[in-house]
Design a protein around this motif. Structure first.
Motif, PDB file in Angstrom:
ATOM      1  N   LEU A 154       0.828  -1.217   0.000  1.00  0.00           N
ATOM      2  CA  LEU A 154       0.000   0.000   0.000  1.00  0.00           C
ATOM      3  C   LEU A 154       0.857   1.259   0.000  1.00  0.00           C
ATOM      4  O   LEU A 154       0.431   2.304  -0.462  1.00  0.00           O
ATOM      5  CB  LEU A 154      -0.964  -0.003   1.203  1.00  0.00           C
ATOM      6  CG  LEU A 154      -0.402   0.402   2.546  1.00  0.00           C
ATOM      7  CD1 LEU A 154      -1.349   1.334   3.270  1.00  0.00           C
ATOM      8  CD2 LEU A 154      -0.143  -0.808   3.386  1.00  0.00           C
ATOM      9  N   ARG A 155       2.080   1.159   0.501  1.00  0.00           N
ATOM     10  CA  ARG A 155       2.946   2.339   0.576  1.00  0.00           C
ATOM     11  C   ARG A 155       3.925   2.425  -0.608  1.00  0.00           C
ATOM     12  O   ARG A 155       4.130   3.483  -1.176  1.00  0.00           O
ATOM     13  CB  ARG A 155       3.725   2.278   1.881  1.00  0.00           C
ATOM     14  CG  ARG A 155       4.659   3.421   2.117  1.00  0.00           C
ATOM     15  CD  ARG A 155       4.103   4.393   3.154  1.00  0.00           C
ATOM     16  NE  ARG A 155       5.179   5.102   3.813  1.00  0.00           N
ATOM     17  CZ  ARG A 155       5.178   5.484   5.079  1.00  0.00           C
ATOM     18  NH1 ARG A 155       4.156   5.231   5.850  1.00  0.00           N
ATOM     19  NH2 ARG A 155       6.185   6.142   5.583  1.00  0.00           N
ATOM     20  N   LEU A 212      15.407   2.164  -4.051  1.00  0.00           N
ATOM     21  CA  LEU A 212      15.233   2.206  -2.601  1.00  0.00           C
ATOM     22  C   LEU A 212      14.273   3.346  -2.274  1.00  0.00           C
ATOM     23  O   LEU A 212      13.992   4.196  -3.128  1.00  0.00           O
ATOM     24  CB  LEU A 212      16.590   2.383  -1.911  1.00  0.00           C
ATOM     25  CG  LEU A 212      17.624   1.293  -2.276  1.00  0.00           C
ATOM     26  CD1 LEU A 212      18.974   1.585  -1.629  1.00  0.00           C
ATOM     27  CD2 LEU A 212      17.127  -0.091  -1.852  1.00  0.00           C
ATOM     28  N   VAL A 213      13.761   3.342  -1.057  1.00  0.00           N
ATOM     29  CA  VAL A 213      12.776   4.365  -0.677  1.00  0.00           C
ATOM     30  C   VAL A 213      13.252   5.088   0.579  1.00  0.00           C
ATOM     31  O   VAL A 213      14.201   4.670   1.237  1.00  0.00           O
ATOM     32  CB  VAL A 213      11.386   3.719  -0.428  1.00  0.00           C
ATOM     33  CG1 VAL A 213      10.864   3.062  -1.697  1.00  0.00           C
ATOM     34  CG2 VAL A 213      11.450   2.700   0.723  1.00  0.00           C
ATOM     35  N   ARG A 240      -6.440   4.454   4.696  1.00  0.00           N
ATOM     36  CA  ARG A 240      -5.653   4.772   3.486  1.00  0.00           C
ATOM     37  C   ARG A 240      -5.895   6.194   3.034  1.00  0.00           C
ATOM     38  O   ARG A 240      -4.984   6.902   2.611  1.00  0.00           O
ATOM     39  CB  ARG A 240      -6.035   3.828   2.341  1.00  0.00           C
ATOM     40  CG  ARG A 240      -5.310   2.511   2.397  1.00  0.00           C
ATOM     41  CD  ARG A 240      -5.795   1.593   1.306  1.00  0.00           C
ATOM     42  NE  ARG A 240      -5.488   2.073  -0.022  1.00  0.00           N
ATOM     43  CZ  ARG A 240      -6.257   1.872  -1.099  1.00  0.00           C
ATOM     44  NH1 ARG A 240      -7.382   1.199  -0.989  1.00  0.00           N
ATOM     45  NH2 ARG A 240      -5.905   2.329  -2.259  1.00  0.00           N
ATOM     46  N   ARG A 241      -7.160   6.595   3.123  1.00  0.00           N
ATOM     47  CA  ARG A 241      -7.521   7.939   2.656  1.00  0.00           C
ATOM     48  C   ARG A 241      -7.038   9.017   3.618  1.00  0.00           C
ATOM     49  O   ARG A 241      -6.591  10.075   3.199  1.00  0.00           O
ATOM     50  CB  ARG A 241      -9.053   8.027   2.545  1.00  0.00           C
ATOM     51  CG  ARG A 241      -9.551   8.662   1.286  1.00  0.00           C
ATOM     52  CD  ARG A 241     -11.060   8.767   1.219  1.00  0.00           C
ATOM     53  NE  ARG A 241     -11.786   8.017   2.223  1.00  0.00           N
ATOM     54  CZ  ARG A 241     -12.589   6.988   1.967  1.00  0.00           C
ATOM     55  NH1 ARG A 241     -12.756   6.595   0.728  1.00  0.00           N
ATOM     56  NH2 ARG A 241     -13.246   6.375   2.934  1.00  0.00           N
ATOM     57  N   GLY A 242      -7.120   8.724   4.956  1.00  0.00           N
ATOM     58  CA  GLY A 242      -6.938   9.812   5.924  1.00  0.00           C
ATOM     59  C   GLY A 242      -5.619   9.824   6.670  1.00  0.00           C
ATOM     60  O   GLY A 242      -5.293  10.824   7.311  1.00  0.00           O
ATOM     61  N   LEU A 243      -4.853   8.742   6.605  1.00  0.00           N
ATOM     62  CA  LEU A 243      -3.643   8.674   7.431  1.00  0.00           C
ATOM     63  C   LEU A 243      -2.411   8.625   6.533  1.00  0.00           C
ATOM     64  O   LEU A 243      -2.034   7.566   6.024  1.00  0.00           O
ATOM     65  CB  LEU A 243      -3.731   7.420   8.330  1.00  0.00           C
ATOM     66  CG  LEU A 243      -2.603   7.190   9.328  1.00  0.00           C
ATOM     67  CD1 LEU A 243      -2.469   8.352  10.310  1.00  0.00           C
ATOM     68  CD2 LEU A 243      -2.830   5.881  10.094  1.00  0.00           C
ATOM     69  N   ALA A 244      -1.790   9.790   6.372  1.00  0.00           N
ATOM     70  CA  ALA A 244      -0.671   9.883   5.424  1.00  0.00           C
ATOM     71  C   ALA A 244       0.474   8.949   5.795  1.00  0.00           C
ATOM     72  O   ALA A 244       1.196   8.455   4.924  1.00  0.00           O
ATOM     73  CB  ALA A 244      -0.169  11.322   5.370  1.00  0.00           C
TER      74      ALA A 244
END
Ligand code: MLT
Ligand code: ZN
Length: 453
Positions: A154-155, A212-213, A240-244
């Protein structure tokens, strides 16, 4: 029957110590991690360079010998098993690893373990974007071959999203290498994308160039107890929408939690069982605890929350989720059905799976867990003979009927070949066949996997 001259020539390529013929030693390479699938092999080859791999592929072509490719052998779909007596080619000696701190990239040999790549990236001030429970054993080659997903999709996306280039020996014997790591490079077909997820059927990946990240040093982990799967999927979407800073959101249920507790001896995280659980992790430059708490407070359907206040407790909360795999394997040889379902259908899928399995396998036990933000549900079933695949068919048909896929992240391997047609059209399968013939004309690479059988 493999001609003895094949092994004599293999010895001259990789050296005698890297051609394993002892039956007991070879047997260790013929069973998959779950114990559900096994084959046999006349020997194991352990090349130490791309040039040696190329020489071995050429040798296979001349002798009409097929290879079963292996990295960390953590495949959960039988993808490393020499089902038809293939010679095993283990790539764990390809362990060169170089981090380019300036570009934020790494060049890693196929045999580099994911944990070693993660540590090397961290030492250079970066991170590797793919993480999975089998990090200590899984290799770069295996994770590229299967386009592994794991807990941070997801990230940062799946393995394909990290892949900038590869070196690989195709089944045709040609070596292709494109390792410059250019982020922008629109010069035709993107071979890394093609080889990624091809499960070793087109080429032997020997090296990968990986992006790499950014590291996110501050981390907080919470376990949410929710009313049911519907509430859990809604919550995952809201997070997912609200928590950066959201970096993982993992799903499991009361039966799996009880099994893990029995296996690990961990205490019950809550006073009573709940309909569904979400393991939530947030990570950022600054402590994201307040941000996470506010986001959780705004969710519906949350019945209890446990927040980890230190690293030990965070590790424990993660263990409730990550120990599912080993706890289930301890219970019995599992049928591991790793499906993806559209987000809008996951809760329905979760509700229907136990009944669908019971209809075809009344004595079966069903364990569900997965990656809530990716629509990826791991349906594990114990208490059914390994070869009885009626329940596999029923679950794959249910997932497919809801618009899902028969493999989210484990690959087709040998376990799901019969059901590939549920996810791929005849036209797509014809293209697959044409690509296979072009890149591996003699069928020497992983003939039992993906398209085989
Ligand atoms: C996981 O999500 O834990 C892995 O995919 C392993 C498994 O499915 O057992
Ligand atoms: Zn998984």
């Amino acid at each position: 029957m493999v001609d003895p001259a094949f092994f004599d020539e293999a010895v001259s390529i990789v050296g005698p110590e890297h051609v394993l013929r002892d039956a007991d030693v070879v047997a260790g390479y013929t069973v998959d991690w779950t114990g559900r699938f096994s084959g046999s092999s006349p020997g194991v080859l352990r090349p130490g360079s791309t040039e040696q791999v190329a020489a071995l592929v050429e040798l296979c072509r001349r002798h009409g010998v097929a290879l079963a490719l292996q990295g960390g052998a953590t495949s959960l779909s039988g993808g490393t098993v020499p089902l038809e007596g293939e010679v095993v080619c283990s790539l764990v000696r390809l362990w060169d690893l170089e981090v380019d701190a300036l570009s934020g990239q790494a060049s890693a040999g196929a045999g580099v373990r994911i944990e070693a790549l993660q540590s090397a990236a961290e030492r250079a001030g970066w991170a590797y974007g793919v993480d999975l429970a089998s990090r200590a054993s899984a290799t770069v080659g295996g994770t590229v071959a299967t386009n592994a997903g794991g807990i941070r999709v997801l990230r940062h996306g799946d393995t394909r999203a990290q892949l900038l280039g590869v070196s690989a020996v195709l089944g045709s014997g040609e070596t292709v290498s494109h390792m410059s790591g250019l982020v922008k490079d629109n010069t035709g077909y993107h071979l890394p994308s093609l080889l990624c997820g091809s499960e070793g059927t087109l080429g032997v990946l020997t090296e990968a160039r990986l992006r790499l990240v950014r590291r996110s040093p501050e981390r907080v982990v919470a376990l949410l107890a929710l009313r049911d799967a519907h509430a859990a999927i809604e919550a995952a979407s809201d997070l997912r929408r609200g928590l950066a800073s959201l970096s993982a959101v993992e799903l499991f249920f009361a039966p799996g939690l009880a099994l893990v507790r029995g296996h690990t001896g961990l205490p019950d995280p809550f006073e009573r069982p709940h309909g569904a659980y979400l393991l939530v992790e947030a990570s950022a430059d600054d402590d994201p605890t307040t941000e996470l708490s506010e986001a959780v407070d705004a969710l519906g359907g949350v019945e209890e929350v446990a927040v980890a206040l230190d690293a030990t407790r965070a590790g424990e909360l993660w263990r409730y989720r990550e120990a599912h795999t080993e706890a289930i394997n301890r219970r019995g040889t599992p049928h591991k059905l790793d499906v993806a379902v559209p987000m809008g259908a996951i809760a329905q899928f979760v509700d229907r799976v136990p009944g669908v399995v019971r209809d075809v396998a009344p004595g079966a036990e069903v364990w569900l867990f997965g990656h809530a933000a990716d629509g990826n549900v791991h349906v594990n079933v114990t208490g059914v003979a390994p070869e009885d695949d009626a329940l596999d068919a029923a679950v794959f048909e249910l997932a497919s009927g809801l618009g899902g896929s028969v493999s989210a992240e484990h690959g087709i391997g040998i376990a799901k070949r019969k059901w590939l047609h549920l996810s791929r059209s005849p036209a797509e399968l014809a293209v697959f066949g044409a690509i296979k013939s072009a890149l591996d004309p003699d069928g020497v690479l992983n003939p039992s996997v993906l398209l085989g059988g």
